[in-house]
Design a protein around this motif. Structure first.
Motif, mmCIF file in Angstrom:
data_model
loop_
_atom_site.group_PDB
_atom_site.id
_atom_site.type_symbol
_atom_site.label_atom_id
_atom_site.label_comp_id
_atom_site.label_asym_id
_atom_site.label_seq_id
_atom_site.Cartn_x
_atom_site.Cartn_y
_atom_site.Cartn_z
ATOM 1 N N ASP A 1 0.668 -1.257 -0.062
ATOM 2 C CA ASP A 1 0.076 0.031 0.105
ATOM 3 C C ASP A 1 0.705 1.087 -0.103
ATOM 4 O O ASP A 1 0.626 2.238 -0.670
ATOM 5 C CB ASP A 1 -0.876 0.087 1.107
ATOM 6 N N THR B 1 3.799 1.423 -1.229
ATOM 7 C CA THR B 1 4.390 1.669 -2.522
ATOM 8 C C THR B 1 3.388 2.192 -3.593
ATOM 9 O O THR B 1 3.625 3.050 -4.395
ATOM 10 C CB THR B 1 4.763 0.312 -3.062
ATOM 11 N N THR B 2 2.074 1.902 -3.402
ATOM 12 C CA THR B 2 1.112 2.311 -4.411
ATOM 13 C C THR B 2 0.974 3.893 -4.002
ATOM 14 O O THR B 2 0.884 4.750 -4.850
ATOM 15 C CB THR B 2 -0.223 1.648 -4.083
ATOM 16 N N VAL B 3 1.040 4.264 -2.942
ATOM 17 C CA VAL B 3 0.984 5.733 -2.194
ATOM 18 C C VAL B 3 1.794 6.289 -2.933
ATOM 19 O O VAL B 3 1.864 7.630 -3.512
ATOM 20 C CB VAL B 3 0.491 5.935 -0.976
ATOM 21 N N GLY C 1 4.028 5.576 -5.330
ATOM 22 C CA GLY C 1 4.120 5.672 -6.935
ATOM 23 C C GLY C 1 2.986 6.723 -7.368
ATOM 24 O O GLY C 1 3.330 7.349 -8.365
ATOM 25 N N THR C 2 1.752 6.686 -6.752
ATOM 26 C CA THR C 2 0.788 7.476 -7.316
ATOM 27 C C THR C 2 1.148 8.945 -7.062
ATOM 28 O O THR C 2 1.134 10.163 -7.732
ATOM 29 C CB THR C 2 -0.604 7.257 -6.586
ATOM 30 N N THR C 3 1.788 9.312 -5.771
ATOM 31 C CA THR C 3 2.014 10.775 -5.283
ATOM 32 C C THR C 3 3.541 11.295 -6.382
ATOM 33 O O THR C 3 3.053 12.334 -6.755
ATOM 34 C CB THR C 3 2.359 10.852 -3.949
ATOM 35 N N VAL D 1 3.776 9.973 -9.339
ATOM 36 C CA VAL D 1 3.316 10.347 -10.821
ATOM 37 C C VAL D 1 2.712 11.605 -10.721
ATOM 38 O O VAL D 1 2.855 12.477 -11.579
ATOM 39 C CB VAL D 1 2.272 9.277 -11.308
ATOM 40 N N ALA D 2 1.769 12.000 -9.755
ATOM 41 C CA ALA D 2 1.248 13.572 -9.646
ATOM 42 C C ALA D 2 2.312 14.484 -9.648
ATOM 43 O O ALA D 2 2.282 15.456 -10.357
ATOM 44 C CB ALA D 2 0.240 13.418 -8.328
ATOM 45 N N LEU E 1 3.583 18.304 -4.268
ATOM 46 C CA LEU E 1 3.434 16.901 -4.391
ATOM 47 C C LEU E 1 4.953 16.309 -4.354
ATOM 48 O O LEU E 1 4.844 14.986 -4.153
ATOM 49 C CB LEU E 1 2.792 16.639 -5.771
ATOM 50 N N ALA F 1 5.520 12.976 -1.694
ATOM 51 C CA ALA F 1 6.255 12.104 -2.358
ATOM 52 C C ALA F 1 7.136 11.558 -1.411
ATOM 53 O O ALA F 1 7.750 10.544 -0.832
ATOM 54 C CB ALA F 1 6.526 12.054 -3.655
ATOM 55 N N LEU G 1 10.630 7.723 -10.157
ATOM 56 C CA LEU G 1 9.559 6.803 -10.714
ATOM 57 C C LEU G 1 10.376 5.114 -11.045
ATOM 58 O O LEU G 1 9.729 4.261 -10.686
ATOM 59 C CB LEU G 1 8.732 7.189 -11.723
#
Length: 166
Positions: free
Chosen positions: A3, A5-7, A9-11, A13-14, A71, A75, A158
């Motif tokens: 979870d 890693t997902t947060v 990665g998403t942050t 990317v943004a 952002l 991250a 990334l």
């Protein structure tokens, strides 16, 4: 851990998208807008820049411009709370985007204001343009480089995140 890693990665990317928008804008100004304006006479140059300056201070541009460092910090905070797989890249990206914003605040905003104040009369359009252009254009090139380098660092982040997620 997945979870986080997902947060992360998403942050990241943004942060990359918003930083890419900033870098793209500044590169377009360096390679198209200012050279195009440079072909105009003094009064037309100043008038055109005034109109661009008035239009650019909109909520969408501000969201990208100010969202980028926020952002990147988000991250970095997520990464520091986890495995720190991308921290060096994120720190580099943060420093570079903060430099970009600092140049904007210290150099560009004051000279934009000068062009706005002096322009109605354009008493000496040639002198005003020279004072504006000789400072604004080179420093915008620096911003284009620092924001593109920030974007590059975020791409490195990334890749590091992707390798760690395996």
């Amino acid at each position: 851990m997945r979870d986080m890693t997902t947060v992360l990665g998403t942050t990241a990317v943004a942060a990359t998208v918003t930083t890419g928008l900033v870098a793209g804008l500044l590169v377009v100004f360096a390679h198209a807008v200012m050279p195009g304006l440079g072909t105009l006479g003094d009064r037309a140059y100043l008038t055109a820049f005034q109109r661009i300056d008035a239009a650019i201070g909109n909520p969408w541009m501000m969201l990208a411009f100010l969202g980028s460092p926020v952002l990147v910090v988000a991250a970095l905070a997520v990464d520091l709370g986890g495995d720190r797989v991308a921290s060096p890249w994120l720190v580099a990206a943060l420093v570079l985007i903060v430099v970009t914003i600092a140049i904007t605040v210290v150099v560009h905003l004051p000279i934009n204001a000068l062009a706005q104040e002096a322009a109605p009369a354009f008493a000496d359009a040639s002198d005003l343009r020279a004072r504006f252009e000789t400072r604004w254009v080179p420093w915008n090139t620096v911003r284009a480089v620092t924001s593109t380098a920030s974007l590059t660092a975020l791409c490195g982040a990334l890749l590091a995140i992707g390798r760690a997620a395996g």
